[in-house]
Write a protein that holds these residues in place. Structure first.
Motif, PDB file in Angstrom:
ATOM      1  N   ASP A  99      78.141  31.907 101.972  1.00 29.41           N
ATOM      2  CA  ASP A  99      78.191  30.551 100.960  1.00 29.41           C
ATOM      3  C   ASP A  99      76.881  30.819 100.064  1.00 29.41           C
ATOM      4  O   ASP A  99      76.051  30.119  99.361  1.00 29.41           O
ATOM      5  N   ASP A 100      76.107  32.315 100.293  1.00 31.08           N
ATOM      6  CA  ASP A 100      75.158  32.460 100.036  1.00 31.08           C
ATOM      7  C   ASP A 100      74.493  34.234  99.294  1.00 31.08           C
ATOM      8  O   ASP A 100      73.675  34.675  99.623  1.00 31.08           O
ATOM      9  N   SER A 103      79.573  33.195  97.324  1.00 29.21           N
ATOM     10  CA  SER A 103      79.067  32.252  97.091  1.00 29.21           C
ATOM     11  C   SER A 103      79.983  31.112  96.977  1.00 29.21           C
ATOM     12  O   SER A 103      80.652  31.172  96.619  1.00 29.21           O
ATOM     13  N   GLY A 104      79.032  29.374  97.063  1.00 21.49           N
ATOM     14  CA  GLY A 104      79.348  28.454  97.609  1.00 21.49           C
ATOM     15  C   GLY A 104      78.481  27.180  97.061  1.00 21.49           C
ATOM     16  O   GLY A 104      78.910  26.420  98.449  1.00 21.49           O
ATOM     17  N   PRO A 105      78.050  27.597  95.741  1.00 21.14           N
ATOM     18  CA  PRO A 105      76.728  25.990  95.435  1.00 21.14           C
ATOM     19  C   PRO A 105      77.453  24.796  95.913  1.00 21.14           C
ATOM     20  O   PRO A 105      77.105  24.124  96.406  1.00 21.14           O
ATOM     21  N   ASP A 106      78.856  24.528  95.618  1.00 20.62           N
ATOM     22  CA  ASP A 106      79.814  22.896  95.423  1.00 20.62           C
ATOM     23  C   ASP A 106      80.532  23.668  96.343  1.00 20.62           C
ATOM     24  O   ASP A 106      81.330  22.258  97.106  1.00 20.62           O
ATOM     25  N   GLY A 107      80.787  24.174  97.523  1.00 24.17           N
ATOM     26  CA  GLY A 107      81.815  24.243  98.430  1.00 24.17           C
ATOM     27  C   GLY A 107      82.840  24.865  98.330  1.00 24.17           C
ATOM     28  O   GLY A 107      83.308  25.212  99.080  1.00 24.17           O
ATOM     29  N   HIS A 108      82.908  25.873  97.177  1.00 23.84           N
ATOM     30  CA  HIS A 108      83.896  26.080  97.045  1.00 23.84           C
ATOM     31  C   HIS A 108      83.625  27.418  96.404  1.00 23.84           C
ATOM     32  O   HIS A 108      82.230  27.888  95.480  1.00 23.84           O
ATOM     33  N   ARG A 118      83.137  31.659  94.929  1.00 25.79           N
ATOM     34  CA  ARG A 118      83.293  32.645  93.997  1.00 25.79           C
ATOM     35  C   ARG A 118      82.506  33.841  94.486  1.00 25.79           C
ATOM     36  O   ARG A 118      81.305  33.772  95.088  1.00 25.79           O
TER      37      ARG A 118
END
Length: 245
Positions: A29-30, A36-41, A43
């Motif tokens: 997520d980072d 990455s997944g800054p909003d929980g999704h 990508r």
């Protein structure tokens, strides 16, 4: 007889098509722009590659964005099918199943504060120095197995670069595109503050599959099938251009 045959054919046509199997895979997520997944999704480049490889093999993928260390731990324990992006060094390779081909290859670099004059540093040159590393990440055997390097573990790369800028550590280890993306995303804080002084590894990164998740070996084979087709097509280059240009 003809009526019965027609009835059977019509019944078959009216039956719903078999649904494609669906799997859930852990995604770091980072680690933009790879995952990455800054909003929980989830990508990123690796997310798109895994999704499209599985689509070519007739499998739908859902992604669970979570910290890399937790992602790998859950995969190793059999609670997740797989996790990416991992370097199969000697410390972790025996605990997972690995595809035939890597998702991508990269450079694991060493950064110092702007003005530093060192260049072309390798892992052995870092012995006795304090180097920032992200928790549970792999940087290649030459670095990971060298116990003479003093590691300062951080949860995010940006934390490490802040410590480097403040002079609390001497170097920061980071993947090349990750560091570049971070510097671009926060130019006021990081732009022009650091210089590349060495490379400790040029590893291949993979999706790691669980040895204990039910059906894992079959889903690894399906991934190998779809990914081989993706790598031979122009689409892989199109995804690189989308995320890295």
């Amino acid at each position: 007889m003809r009526r019965a045959l027609i009835t059977a054919i019509l019944a078959a046509l009216l039956l719903p098509a078999a649904a494609a199997p669906t799997v859930t895979i852990g995604a770091e997520d980072d680690w933009a722009p790879y995952s990455s997944g800054p909003d929980g999704h989830a990508r990123g480049f690796a997310v798109d590659v895994v999704r499209e490889a599985y689509a070519l093999a007739g499998v739908d993928v859902h992604f669970k964005a979570l910290p890399y260390s937790r992602c790998m731990a859950e995969t190793r324990a059999g609670r997740l099918l797989a996790c990416f992006d991992a370097v199969p060094n000697s410390l972790i390779a025996p605990h997972y199943l690995w595809p035939k081909l890597p998702l991508f290859s990269t450079h694991m670099n060493i950064y110092a504060r702007a003005g530093a004059t060192e260049r072309n540093l390798r892992a052995r040159d870092l012995e006795g120095h304090i180097v920032g590393v992200q928790r549970d990440y792999e940087y290649g055997d030459a670095f990971d197995l060298n116990t003479r390097i003093v590691r300062h573990v951080v949860d995010k790369n940006e934390h490490g670069f802040r410590m480097l800028h403040a002079g609390r550590i001497q170097y920061m280890a980071a993947e090349a595109r990750i560091a570049e993306a971070l510097f671009r995303s926060k130019p006021a804080e990081f732009g022009g503050k650091f210089v590349l002084v060495g490379t400790v590894a040029t590893p291949e990164l993979f999706i790691a599959f669980s040895k204990h998740f039910p059906g894992s070996a079959d889903m690894l084979a399906r991934f190998n099938e779809g990914y081989a087709r993706l790598r031979k097509s122009p689409r892989y280059k199109e995804l690189e251009d989308k995320w890295f240009k």
